[in-house]
Design an enzyme around this catalytic site. Sequence first.
Site, PDB file in Angstrom:
ATOM      1  N   ASN A   1       0.867  -1.182   0.000  1.00  0.00           N
ATOM      2  CA  ASN A   1       0.000   0.000   0.000  1.00  0.00           C
ATOM      3  C   ASN A   1       0.903   1.231   0.000  1.00  0.00           C
ATOM      4  O   ASN A   1       1.417   1.622   1.034  1.00  0.00           O
ATOM      5  CB  ASN A   1      -0.896  -0.027   1.255  1.00  0.00           C
ATOM      6  CG  ASN A   1      -1.752   1.221   1.359  1.00  0.00           C
ATOM      7  OD1 ASN A   1      -1.840   2.017   0.421  1.00  0.00           O
ATOM      8  ND2 ASN A   1      -2.397   1.405   2.504  1.00  0.00           N
TER       9      ASN A   1
ATOM     10  N   LYS B   1       0.127   4.228  -0.427  1.00  0.00           N
ATOM     11  CA  LYS B   1      -0.548   5.451   0.032  1.00  0.00           C
ATOM     12  C   LYS B   1      -0.238   6.591  -0.956  1.00  0.00           C
ATOM     13  O   LYS B   1      -0.074   6.327  -2.149  1.00  0.00           O
ATOM     14  CB  LYS B   1      -0.149   5.780   1.465  1.00  0.00           C
ATOM     15  CG  LYS B   1      -0.316   4.568   2.386  1.00  0.00           C
ATOM     16  CD  LYS B   1      -0.208   4.851   3.837  1.00  0.00           C
ATOM     17  CE  LYS B   1      -0.364   3.558   4.609  1.00  0.00           C
ATOM     18  NZ  LYS B   1      -0.419   3.746   6.049  1.00  0.00           N
TER      19      LYS B   1
ATOM     20  N   SER C   1       3.045  -1.394  10.411  1.00  0.00           N
ATOM     21  CA  SER C   1       4.495  -1.359  10.643  1.00  0.00           C
ATOM     22  C   SER C   1       5.199  -2.688  10.356  1.00  0.00           C
ATOM     23  O   SER C   1       6.174  -3.047  11.029  1.00  0.00           O
ATOM     24  CB  SER C   1       4.805  -0.868  12.066  1.00  0.00           C
ATOM     25  OG  SER C   1       4.351   0.456  12.243  1.00  0.00           O
TER      26      SER C   1
ATOM     27  N   GLU D   1      -7.210   5.171   7.439  1.00  0.00           N
ATOM     28  CA  GLU D   1      -6.990   6.568   7.043  1.00  0.00           C
ATOM     29  C   GLU D   1      -8.220   7.122   6.323  1.00  0.00           C
ATOM     30  O   GLU D   1      -8.560   8.295   6.464  1.00  0.00           O
ATOM     31  CB  GLU D   1      -5.716   6.682   6.183  1.00  0.00           C
ATOM     32  CG  GLU D   1      -4.470   6.521   7.051  1.00  0.00           C
ATOM     33  CD  GLU D   1      -3.262   5.943   6.334  1.00  0.00           C
ATOM     34  OE1 GLU D   1      -3.240   5.893   5.097  1.00  0.00           O
ATOM     35  OE2 GLU D   1      -2.323   5.518   7.053  1.00  0.00           O
TER      36      GLU D   1
ATOM     37  N   GLY E   1       1.991   2.898  10.680  1.00  0.00           N
ATOM     38  CA  GLY E   1       2.927   4.003  10.474  1.00  0.00           C
ATOM     39  C   GLY E   1       3.597   4.478  11.752  1.00  0.00           C
ATOM     40  O   GLY E   1       4.228   5.534  11.774  1.00  0.00           O
TER      41      GLY E   1
ATOM     42  N   HIS F   1      -9.854   1.450   4.624  1.00  0.00           N
ATOM     43  CA  HIS F   1      -8.593   1.697   5.340  1.00  0.00           C
ATOM     44  C   HIS F   1      -8.840   2.715   6.463  1.00  0.00           C
ATOM     45  O   HIS F   1      -9.644   3.637   6.300  1.00  0.00           O
ATOM     46  CB  HIS F   1      -7.537   2.213   4.359  1.00  0.00           C
ATOM     47  CG  HIS F   1      -6.166   2.235   4.964  1.00  0.00           C
ATOM     48  ND1 HIS F   1      -5.759   3.228   5.820  1.00  0.00           N
ATOM     49  CD2 HIS F   1      -5.131   1.365   4.869  1.00  0.00           C
ATOM     50  CE1 HIS F   1      -4.519   2.972   6.224  1.00  0.00           C
ATOM     51  NE2 HIS F   1      -4.121   1.844   5.659  1.00  0.00           N
TER      52      HIS F   1
ATOM     53  N   GLU G   1      -5.634  -4.381  10.606  1.00  0.00           N
ATOM     54  CA  GLU G   1      -4.638  -3.332  10.797  1.00  0.00           C
ATOM     55  C   GLU G   1      -4.976  -2.548  12.054  1.00  0.00           C
ATOM     56  O   GLU G   1      -5.789  -1.599  12.005  1.00  0.00           O
ATOM     57  CB  GLU G   1      -4.633  -2.377   9.590  1.00  0.00           C
ATOM     58  CG  GLU G   1      -4.291  -3.052   8.283  1.00  0.00           C
ATOM     59  CD  GLU G   1      -3.710  -2.065   7.284  1.00  0.00           C
ATOM     60  OE1 GLU G   1      -2.623  -2.324   6.777  1.00  0.00           O
ATOM     61  OE2 GLU G   1      -4.333  -1.019   7.025  1.00  0.00           O
TER      62      GLU G   1
HETATM   63  P1  PGA Z   1       2.448   0.827   7.583  1.00  0.00           P
HETATM   64  O1  PGA Z   1       1.023   0.956   6.871  1.00  0.00           O
HETATM   65  O2  PGA Z   1       3.064  -0.485   7.135  1.00  0.00           O
HETATM   66  O3  PGA Z   1       3.224   2.024   7.135  1.00  0.00           O
HETATM   67  O4  PGA Z   1       2.198   0.814   9.058  1.00  0.00           O
HETATM   68  C1  PGA Z   1       0.198  -0.162   6.668  1.00  0.00           C
HETATM   69  C2  PGA Z   1      -1.121   0.284   6.082  1.00  0.00           C
HETATM   70  O5  PGA Z   1      -1.632   1.339   6.489  1.00  0.00           O
HETATM   71  O6  PGA Z   1      -1.671  -0.380   5.195  1.00  0.00           O
END
Ligand code: PGA
Length: 240
Positions: free
Chosen positions: A8, A10, A197, A94, A165, A92, A159
Amino acid sequence: MGPIIAANWKMNLVKDQVVDWIDKINQSQALEQDVSLIVCPAHCYLTMLQGSLTWGHIGCQHVSEHSEGAYTGGHSAAMVKSCGAEYAIVGHSERRHIFGETNADIKAQLRQCHDAGLTPILCVGETIEQRQSGQFESVIVDQLSVLSSQPNPIIIAYEPVWAIGTGETATPEQANDAHAFIKQHVDNKSPVLYGGSVNASNCEGLLSMPSIDGALVGGASLKPDVFSDIMRISSTLIEA
Ligand code: PGA
C-alpha cells in the site's frame, strides 16, 4: 498459494521512483515466485504498472461509492478495473478517520467492487483506546458487519490503528489472536492479512503464525529492496 503480500503505497512516490520500483521488483520475480504479490499504487500509476509489472497483481487504494457521474476527483471501480486493477483496498483506517468514511460508504464501495469484478481488501482494526477499554471484539464485529450481503471472495486486512505508520507492531501473538477471531467470524472464508508497521525484521515472526495469511505493507513497501526482502522471507513461511 503462498502468502499474500500487498504493498500500500498510500500517497507516495513520483513517476521516476515508480519506474525504479517496478524495475527492481520485476527482477526479483524468480526469488519470490511463491508469493502472491498485490501492488496498490496511487490511481495515476495504475496503467504504468499494467504496462510494465511482469508478475503479481495490481490493486487500488480506494474506489468511489458511486458508479459514474458528476463526482469531481472520484475514481469508479470500473475505471480502475479498466486500468489494470483486480483488487481494491476498502475501509482503510486513514479513509475512515481522515476522510470520515462510514460503514454505509464502505458498503457502497464493496457493492461497486462487486459490480466491477474487483476483489476488495477490507481493512478492519481498533484504536488503542478501543483496545484498552476492552472494545476490540465489538469494534471488529461492527466493521465486519459491512460484509453481510457480500457474495464474492474478499480479503480482510487486520490493521490495528495504533500500529499503522508508528513503528509499533502488534506482537505475533496479539495479531494471531485477532486474526483467529476474524476468521471465526467470517467462517474461515477469507484470507486475513496483517498490516501495521510490517518490515523485514518483524515479518518472519508475524507470518509464522497460523492465522496470518499475509501482510499489507505500507511504509516498508516504498523501498523495493526492503519490500523484496519481506517477500523473500515470507515466501518460505506459508505453504499452499
Ligand atoms: P504501515 O502501513 O506499514 O506504514 O504501518 C500499513 C497500512 O496502512 O496499510
